[in-house]
Design a protein around this motif. Structure first.
Motif, PDB file in Angstrom:
ATOM      1  N   SER A 641       0.862  -1.180   0.000  1.00 20.43           N
ATOM      2  CA  SER A 641       0.000   0.000   0.000  1.00 20.43           C
ATOM      3  C   SER A 641       0.900   1.231   0.000  1.00 20.43           C
ATOM      4  N   LEU A 642       0.525   2.230  -0.796  1.00 14.28           N
ATOM      5  CA  LEU A 642       1.264   3.492  -0.830  1.00 14.28           C
ATOM      6  C   LEU A 642       0.317   4.631  -0.531  1.00 14.28           C
ATOM      7  N   ARG A 643       0.798   5.648   0.169  1.00 12.76           N
ATOM      8  CA  ARG A 643       0.024   6.869   0.393  1.00 12.76           C
ATOM      9  C   ARG A 643       0.566   7.953  -0.539  1.00 12.76           C
ATOM     10  N   ARG A 644      -0.294   8.427  -1.443  1.00 13.46           N
ATOM     11  CA  ARG A 644       0.140   9.495  -2.344  1.00 13.46           C
ATOM     12  C   ARG A 644       0.151  10.826  -1.585  1.00 13.46           C
ATOM     13  N   ILE A 645       1.254  11.556  -1.711  1.00 13.93           N
ATOM     14  CA  ILE A 645       1.380  12.858  -1.052  1.00 13.93           C
ATOM     15  C   ILE A 645       0.828  13.924  -1.993  1.00 13.93           C
ATOM     16  N   ARG A 646      -0.131  14.716  -1.491  1.00 19.00           N
ATOM     17  CA  ARG A 646      -0.729  15.762  -2.318  1.00 19.00           C
ATOM     18  C   ARG A 646      -0.707  17.089  -1.561  1.00 19.00           C
ATOM     19  N   ALA A 647      -0.701  18.170  -2.296  1.00 19.71           N
ATOM     20  CA  ALA A 647      -0.818  19.519  -1.727  1.00 19.71           C
ATOM     21  C   ALA A 647      -1.836  20.262  -2.579  1.00 19.71           C
ATOM     22  N   GLU A 648      -3.116  19.902  -2.414  1.00 20.29           N
ATOM     23  CA  GLU A 648      -4.171  20.492  -3.254  1.00 20.29           C
ATOM     24  C   GLU A 648      -4.242  21.993  -3.074  1.00 20.29           C
ATOM     25  N   ASP A 649      -4.106  22.465  -1.834  1.00 18.67           N
ATOM     26  CA  ASP A 649      -4.133  23.895  -1.562  1.00 18.67           C
ATOM     27  C   ASP A 649      -2.725  24.325  -1.192  1.00 18.67           C
ATOM     28  N   ALA A 650      -1.988  24.826  -2.179  1.00 20.18           N
ATOM     29  CA  ALA A 650      -0.584  25.171  -1.963  1.00 20.18           C
ATOM     30  C   ALA A 650      -0.432  26.245  -0.889  1.00 20.18           C
ATOM     31  N   GLU A 651      -1.382  27.195  -0.845  1.00 22.55           N
ATOM     32  CA  GLU A 651      -1.281  28.282   0.120  1.00 22.55           C
ATOM     33  C   GLU A 651      -1.444  27.755   1.539  1.00 22.55           C
ATOM     34  N   ALA A 652      -2.420  26.851   1.737  1.00 21.76           N
ATOM     35  CA  ALA A 652      -2.630  26.263   3.063  1.00 21.76           C
ATOM     36  C   ALA A 652      -1.442  25.388   3.442  1.00 21.76           C
ATOM     37  N   ALA A 653      -0.924  24.618   2.479  1.00 21.13           N
ATOM     38  CA  ALA A 653       0.242  23.771   2.750  1.00 21.13           C
ATOM     39  C   ALA A 653       1.449  24.620   3.137  1.00 21.13           C
ATOM     40  N   GLU A 654       1.600  25.763   2.464  1.00 21.24           N
ATOM     41  CA  GLU A 654       2.714  26.685   2.771  1.00 21.24           C
ATOM     42  C   GLU A 654       2.628  27.137   4.225  1.00 21.24           C
ATOM     43  N   ARG A 655       1.411  27.478   4.667  1.00 21.61           N
ATOM     44  CA  ARG A 655       1.240  27.947   6.046  1.00 21.61           C
ATOM     45  C   ARG A 655       1.545  26.834   7.048  1.00 21.61           C
ATOM     46  N   VAL A 656       1.126  25.594   6.720  1.00 22.43           N
ATOM     47  CA  VAL A 656       1.378  24.473   7.632  1.00 22.43           C
ATOM     48  C   VAL A 656       2.867  24.192   7.736  1.00 22.43           C
ATOM     49  N   PHE A 657       3.566  24.176   6.601  1.00 22.92           N
ATOM     50  CA  PHE A 657       5.009  23.928   6.640  1.00 22.92           C
ATOM     51  C   PHE A 657       5.734  25.024   7.420  1.00 22.92           C
ATOM     52  N   GLU A 658       5.317  26.275   7.233  1.00 22.66           N
ATOM     53  CA  GLU A 658       5.956  27.371   7.948  1.00 22.66           C
ATOM     54  C   GLU A 658       5.682  27.267   9.443  1.00 22.66           C
ATOM     55  N   LEU A 659       4.444  26.859   9.803  1.00 22.30           N
ATOM     56  CA  LEU A 659       4.096  26.708  11.218  1.00 22.30           C
ATOM     57  C   LEU A 659       4.903  25.592  11.871  1.00 22.30           C
ATOM     58  N   LEU A 660       4.961  24.422  11.201  1.00 22.94           N
ATOM     59  CA  LEU A 660       5.592  23.252  11.813  1.00 22.94           C
ATOM     60  C   LEU A 660       7.107  23.236  11.671  1.00 22.94           C
ATOM     61  N   MET A 661       7.626  23.778  10.579  1.00 20.59           N
ATOM     62  CA  MET A 661       9.053  23.627  10.288  1.00 20.59           C
ATOM     63  C   MET A 661       9.803  24.947  10.184  1.00 20.59           C
ATOM     64  N   GLY A 662       9.106  26.076  10.288  1.00 25.43           N
ATOM     65  CA  GLY A 662       9.734  27.381  10.086  1.00 25.43           C
ATOM     66  C   GLY A 662      10.591  27.821  11.251  1.00 25.43           C
ATOM     67  N   SER A 663      11.209  28.979  11.090  1.00 26.05           N
ATOM     68  CA  SER A 663      12.162  29.481  12.084  1.00 26.05           C
ATOM     69  C   SER A 663      11.487  30.246  13.221  1.00 26.05           C
ATOM     70  N   VAL A 664      10.209  30.627  13.049  1.00 26.86           N
ATOM     71  CA  VAL A 664       9.508  31.357  14.111  1.00 26.86           C
ATOM     72  C   VAL A 664       8.919  30.338  15.094  1.00 26.86           C
ATOM     73  N   VAL A 665       9.362  30.395  16.342  1.00 30.79           N
ATOM     74  CA  VAL A 665       9.037  29.354  17.322  1.00 30.79           C
ATOM     75  C   VAL A 665       7.692  29.590  18.000  1.00 30.79           C
ATOM     76  N   ALA A 666       7.349  30.861  18.282  1.00 25.88           N
ATOM     77  CA  ALA A 666       6.172  31.165  19.109  1.00 25.88           C
ATOM     78  C   ALA A 666       4.874  30.562  18.567  1.00 25.88           C
ATOM     79  N   PRO A 667       4.547  30.711  17.256  1.00 24.36           N
ATOM     80  CA  PRO A 667       3.298  30.096  16.771  1.00 24.36           C
ATOM     81  C   PRO A 667       3.290  28.581  16.904  1.00 24.36           C
ATOM     82  N   ARG A 668       4.467  27.945  16.717  1.00 26.15           N
ATOM     83  CA  ARG A 668       4.540  26.486  16.835  1.00 26.15           C
ATOM     84  C   ARG A 668       4.305  26.060  18.290  1.00 26.15           C
ATOM     85  N   LYS A 669       4.882  26.800  19.226  1.00 22.42           N
ATOM     86  CA  LYS A 669       4.680  26.491  20.645  1.00 22.42           C
ATOM     87  C   LYS A 669       3.208  26.615  21.009  1.00 22.42           C
TER      88      LYS A 669
END
Length: 686
Positions: A641-669
């Protein structure tokens, strides 16, 4: 019976009034699906926004009711209710029943508006099973109802209640008195489901984005959205005082190269339009207001507006902006070519716009749009005026001698020149690659275990966590079409790192080299060496983290692979259950891929009276499987079984990546603290 080829004047149809709208709704709202339904809502909202633009309204309230109706209310001046002399009807009835009627045709009520064709309210009325309009004006509350564009009265509060059409005169009802100085308009309507497709619905996300966008464009305007359709009522409020500068700050997701620059100016032009049946030259003013900033990334976000109406397909104002940007930066770079080491190469538009976030707005009385949907500005003079304003102000900024502005200008010039060099290098590399065959390519990383098949479509690249799993995977793979690339530990978090850091990282550089299609803006999907890229990591917390880091690399620098649906995550099993069979029948091995699936399997075995070996094996790493097990469960196309990785909403995906992996710590905390209450500690694999 008439002959089929007979054709005379009696065969012609003449559609009058709102009949044409109901007959051909697509001409006015684009479609009868969800987009058309939303377009009707925009028409009503834009009328309220126009009041705010003219300085007469400060609040707009939008309510989605559970009965499929929507209500828009404002505290503007209120639609006129006195009698319009030419028709003998009240102003309210004229607005909602006559096409090309309203206060935006040069009567002096509005200078710059979004609703221009005079068809918005009447089209919405024509396509509504019921529309109720309430106007507070002159100390009184006036009300009028319509059914599919026809004025009259309903026996009750529902669109299905008995309706009596007005025989003559305006059925304008006095609904009460209002406090002194209180004015406004409220429109509630039920879309006609005989016109709109059954699956058409109001899209809350799109409504929220539009409301937020409008609040940015009209500083100080308060917009509320109340959704009463669910079990619980939700309300969102948008109000911004910073205008489009705050809008740019909201849109930008990467680190800054410059602060937010504001470019403002105006110009005038002469336009020939019909006035009282004669073509007449009139003077128009065009106000230009632009906010922009460059970031460290390479993605471009430019949003353009005319009188706060979004023009997603651009138009003359956006063309003028882009031409001025390229012209000025070319001129300044050429003047500093020696210092910047730019050589004789010329900047192109993509070099200038890389990493740019901008909001371009113009305000023009009676702009020319291409079509009722207003997606493209057609006013030719806007191009020259925007070009002139941007050219003048941007050149001043880039040649300023003020210390802070001089530093920012230098950073911008270095960035656009670096983008130019990167583009030229990528083009040269691509041309070089075309001259070579696959065997002549630069040597691949030594740790790559290549497959024999050179057919891109059928080939697969497994990115394997660790050398121990690599040994098992070598034996488990099909060497014809499955290649392996091991990575050691956790790769660089590219959301925080610069491009230079990413390219100098051994694991990231090896992955880019193996896929062979470049990175960033120069990524060429057709040059990718594998049809599928499969992330195969351990089924534990560290494996999930490594997979997230890899996906961050793909999303940031190889996004077309995700958009094309060519990136997958392998799904290795979590448990191995050996079912014991009596007699000579061999024991059976069953695999489960989640805790819930294991519980279901054990209940099924107990029901059948079957025993199983204990303890049940729990796989935490790929290296715990032998080659046959790994092949059967995770790598063999017939069983895996494989899970296909999709980013249907690029803008929303951008915000999630920035929140979880970005350099600004306060929003992630804050995100982690908010989600802690919902965490099931029993599911933590530690």
């Amino acid at each position: 019976m008439a002959k089929r080829d007979e054709y005379s004047a009696r065969h012609l149809s003449v559609l009058e009034g709102l009949e044409a709208v109901r007959k051909r709704p697509g001409m006015y709202i684009g479609s009868t699906g969800s987009q058309g339904l939303m377009h009707c809502l925009w028409e009503i909202i834009d009328n309220s926004v126009d009041e705010a633009l003219a300085g007469h309204a400060s609040t707009i309230a939008i309510t989605l009711h559970p009965d499929d109706s929507v209500e828009v209310s404002d505290d503007g001046r209120g639609i006129p209710v006195d009698v319009e002399p030419r028709t003998g009807l009240s102003g309210l009835e004229v607005v909602f029943t006559k096409l090309h009627a309203g206060g935006k045709f040069g009567g002096g009520s509005y200078n710059a508006v979004g609703g221009l064709h005079g068809v918005g309210a009447s089209v919405v009325n024509a396509l509504s099973a019921r529309l109720d309009a309430t106007v507070t004006r002159g100390g009184k509350v006036h009300q009028m109802s319509f059914r599919r564009g026809e004025p009259g009265t309903f026996a009750g509060a529902k669109p299905t209640d008995p309706f009596t059409a007005a025989e003559k005169g305006s059925p304008l009802l006095a609904a009460g008195r209002a406090k002194r100085g209180v004015t406004g308009t409220t429109v509630r309507y039920w879309a006609d489901r005989d016109i709109f497709s059954p699956e058409a619905q109001f899209m809350e996300d799109e409504l929220v984005n539009r409301a937020r966008q409008t609040a940015f464009l009209v500083p100080g305007l308060r917009i509320t959205i109340e959704d009463r359709r669910g079990a619980e009522t939700s309300e969102q409020v948008f109000q911004y005082d910073g205008g489009i500068s705050e809008f740019v700050d909201h849109l930008a997701t990467d680190g800054p190269v410059t602060g937010i620059w504001r470019i403002q100016g105006h110009g005038s032009f002469s336009e020939r339009i019909p006035v009282d049946g004669q073509m007449t030259d009139v003077e128009r003013d065009c106000e230009v207001d632009i906010a922009l900033r460059w970031g460290v990334g390479y993605d471009t976000t430019v949003k353009s507006f005319v009188n706060i109406i979004s023009t997603p397909k651009g138009g003359s104002h956006l063309t003028g902006f882009e031409q001025a940007m390229v012209k000025v930066l070319r001129k300044v770079v050429e003047a500093n070519a020696r210092r910047l080491k730019a050589g004789n190469d010329k900047l192109e538009k993509d070099d200038v716009l890389a990493g740019l976030t901008a909001v371009v707005t113009v305000r023009i009385a009676e702009p020319q749009f291409e079509g009722q949907t207003k997606e493209v500005l057609g006013t030719p003079a806007a191009k020259q005026i925007v070009n002139r304003v941007v050219s003048t102000e941007l050149e001043k900024r880039l040649t300023s001698t003020k210390r802070a502005e001089k530093q920012e200008a230098a950073a911008v010039l270095e960035k656009v020149v670096a983008e130019m060099k990167s583009r030229i290098a990528a083009r040269q590399h691509k041309e070089t690659q075309r001259r070579k065959n696959a065997l002549e390519n630069s040597s691949m990383p030594a740790k790559l275990v290549e497959c024999r098949n050179k057919d891109v479509e059928s080939s697969e690249l497994f990115i394997v966590e660790g050398d121990s799993a690599l040994g098992t995977a070598k034996l488990a793979r099909s060497s014809d079409f499955q290649a392996l690339l091991p990575i050691r530990g956790k790769i660089l978090n590219v959301q925080k790192a610069s491009v230079a850091d990413m390219l100098s990282n051994t694991e990231c550089a090896a992955l880019l080299q193996v896929i062979g299609a470049g990175s960033g803006r120069s990524f060429d999907l057709e040059a990718a060496r594998y049809g599928k890229v499969i992330l195969m990591t351990d089924a534990d917390v560290d494996g999930a983290h490594i997979r997230t880091l890899l996906l961050t690399l793909f999303f940031r620098y190889m996004r077309p692979m995700i958009e094309a649906g060519r990136v997958f995550a392998a799904v290795p099993p979590l448990h191995r259950v050996e079912v014991i069979h009596s007699g000579r029948k061999a024991n059976e091995v069953r695999y489960t891929y989640s805790e819930a699936e294991l519980v279901t399997l054990l209940a099924e075995l107990e029901k059948k009276g079957l025993r199983y070996k204990e303890p049940i094996q729990r796989y935490k790493g790929l290296g715990e499987m032998d080659a046959d097990q790994l092949s059967e469960t995770t790598m063999d196309p017939e069983h895996r079984s494989l899970r296909r990785i999709r980013a249907e909403d690029a803008e929303a995906a951008e915000r999630v990546f920035e929140l979880l992996m970005g350099s600004v710590v306060a929003p992630r905390k804050e995100f982690i603290i908010e989600g802690a209450a919902a965490l099931d500690r029993e599911k933590i694999d530690a």
